[in-house]
Design an enzyme around this catalytic site. Sequence first.
Site, short mmCIF file in Angstrom:
data_model
loop_
_atom_site.label_atom_id
_atom_site.label_comp_id
_atom_site.label_asym_id
_atom_site.label_seq_id
_atom_site.Cartn_x
_atom_site.Cartn_y
_atom_site.Cartn_z
N GLY A 1 0.82 -1.21 0.00
CA GLY A 1 0.00 0.00 0.00
C GLY A 1 0.85 1.24 0.00
O GLY A 1 2.03 1.22 0.38
N ASN A 2 0.27 2.34 -0.42
CA ASN A 2 1.03 3.59 -0.51
C ASN A 2 0.08 4.79 -0.48
O ASN A 2 -1.08 4.68 -0.89
CB ASN A 2 1.86 3.62 -1.80
CG ASN A 2 1.11 3.02 -2.98
OD1 ASN A 2 0.18 3.62 -3.47
ND2 ASN A 2 1.47 1.79 -3.37
N HIS B 1 -7.35 -6.34 -9.15
CA HIS B 1 -6.21 -5.70 -8.48
C HIS B 1 -6.60 -5.26 -7.08
O HIS B 1 -6.35 -5.97 -6.10
CB HIS B 1 -5.72 -4.52 -9.33
CG HIS B 1 -4.50 -3.86 -8.81
ND1 HIS B 1 -3.80 -2.91 -9.51
CD2 HIS B 1 -3.81 -4.01 -7.65
CE1 HIS B 1 -2.76 -2.49 -8.80
NE2 HIS B 1 -2.74 -3.15 -7.66
N SER C 1 6.94 4.96 -5.14
CA SER C 1 6.04 3.81 -5.23
C SER C 1 5.84 3.41 -6.69
O SER C 1 5.76 4.26 -7.59
CB SER C 1 4.67 4.16 -4.63
OG SER C 1 3.72 3.19 -5.00
N SER C 2 5.72 2.11 -6.92
CA SER C 2 5.50 1.62 -8.30
C SER C 2 4.15 2.11 -8.82
O SER C 2 3.91 2.09 -10.03
CB SER C 2 5.53 0.08 -8.30
OG SER C 2 4.61 -0.42 -7.34
N ASP C 3 3.28 2.57 -7.94
CA ASP C 3 1.96 3.06 -8.37
C ASP C 3 1.95 4.57 -8.65
O ASP C 3 0.88 5.15 -8.86
CB ASP C 3 0.91 2.75 -7.29
CG ASP C 3 0.74 1.26 -7.11
OD1 ASP C 3 0.98 0.76 -6.00
OD2 ASP C 3 0.39 0.58 -8.09
N SER D 1 9.12 3.02 -2.86
CA SER D 1 8.72 1.65 -3.17
C SER D 1 9.38 0.63 -2.24
O SER D 1 10.59 0.69 -2.00
CB SER D 1 9.11 1.33 -4.62
OG SER D 1 8.63 0.05 -4.97
N GLY D 2 8.54 -0.26 -1.69
CA GLY D 2 9.08 -1.42 -0.98
C GLY D 2 9.62 -1.17 0.40
O GLY D 2 10.16 -2.08 1.04
N TYR E 1 -15.40 -37.53 15.50
CA TYR E 1 -15.97 -36.40 14.75
C TYR E 1 -17.43 -36.63 14.45
O TYR E 1 -17.97 -36.24 13.44
CB TYR E 1 -15.20 -36.13 13.45
CG TYR E 1 -14.89 -37.35 12.63
CD1 TYR E 1 -15.80 -37.83 11.68
CD2 TYR E 1 -13.71 -38.05 12.82
CE1 TYR E 1 -15.52 -38.94 10.94
CE2 TYR E 1 -13.43 -39.18 12.07
CZ TYR E 1 -14.35 -39.64 11.13
OH TYR E 1 -14.08 -40.75 10.40
N HIS F 1 -3.55 3.74 -2.07
CA HIS F 1 -3.75 2.44 -2.72
C HIS F 1 -3.38 1.36 -1.70
O HIS F 1 -2.34 1.44 -1.06
CB HIS F 1 -2.90 2.28 -3.96
CG HIS F 1 -2.91 0.87 -4.49
ND1 HIS F 1 -4.07 0.20 -4.80
CD2 HIS F 1 -1.90 -0.01 -4.76
CE1 HIS F 1 -3.78 -1.00 -5.24
NE2 HIS F 1 -2.48 -1.17 -5.21
N ASP G 1 -22.66 7.77 3.96
CA ASP G 1 -21.97 8.90 4.62
C ASP G 1 -20.69 9.29 3.89
O ASP G 1 -20.18 10.40 4.06
CB ASP G 1 -21.62 8.54 6.07
CG ASP G 1 -22.84 8.57 6.99
OD1 ASP G 1 -22.76 8.02 8.10
OD2 ASP G 1 -23.88 9.14 6.57
N HIS H 1 -4.22 -3.16 -0.77
CA HIS H 1 -4.83 -4.44 -1.15
C HIS H 1 -5.67 -4.93 0.03
O HIS H 1 -5.67 -6.11 0.36
CB HIS H 1 -3.76 -5.47 -1.50
CG HIS H 1 -3.00 -5.16 -2.74
ND1 HIS H 1 -2.30 -6.09 -3.45
CD2 HIS H 1 -2.84 -4.00 -3.41
CE1 HIS H 1 -1.75 -5.53 -4.52
NE2 HIS H 1 -2.06 -4.25 -4.51
#
Length: 233
Positions: free
Chosen positions: A27-28, A170, A73-75, A44-45, A229, A94, A119, A96
């Site tokens: 995330g970034n 994504h 960031s790669s984004d 990035s990273g 079980y 961004h 809201d 995930h």
Amino acid sequence: MLEDLKQTVLEANKLLPAYGLVTFTWGNVSQIDREKGIVAIKPSGVPYDELKLDDIVLTDLDGNIVEGDLNPSSDLETHLEFYRNWSNIGGVVHTHSQWATSFAQAGLDLKALGTTHADYFYGAVPCTRKMTDEEIQGDYELETGKVIVEEFKTRGIDPDEVPAVLVHSHGPFVWGKDAKKAVENSVVLEEVAKMNATATLLQNNQIDSMQQVLLDKHFKRKHGPNAYYGQGK
Ligand SMILES: O=C(CO)[C@@H](O)[C@H](O)COP(=O)(O)O
């Protein structure tokens, strides 16, 4: 330069793990100084707990690095596409995050089912179309931004009224007037995605339990052949 902007973006990025929105560095967050046309973004990273003020990268709206030793960031290009097209937004996130990403992977819009959603988002949060092979094999992050802007234009959705999108296969991109607001919107998006999924499941509350033989197979494998079980106890 722009130390206050970098500090704001540093703090906003550190909120992502604090709110449980990220695993590893998935995330970034960025924020723009509109007057100077400069964007501050996470490198990035870099793990969030190691992130320092001087790690925050400054770029112009064309993606040229203005200050910073690390790769942005790669984004970055996706963030920049929003800033270039939507003049009211000041911050972009961004992640995930699990529930919102699940809807993105399913290719589903996040419908407005309740007041928590209403809201923050004036209607469904759209999921974009699948990207073409050419878009994916091209400048992927820039193409991702273009697909998102196209989705809002095509569907007549105002990004100021629905400050979030699910990128098919994504994950979510979320924005706001600044980085902190974008993080708040990201937290709410994840919450309403969870509620949405639960409501959907509840709507289908006739869903059957798993087959007994499959339950036996798995339980037995874990607890040994003589494990008890049966029903009850
Ligand atoms: O979506 C992705 C990768 O699929 C990226 O958002 C990474 O999850 C974070 O990349 P960096 O910001 O560390 O470059």
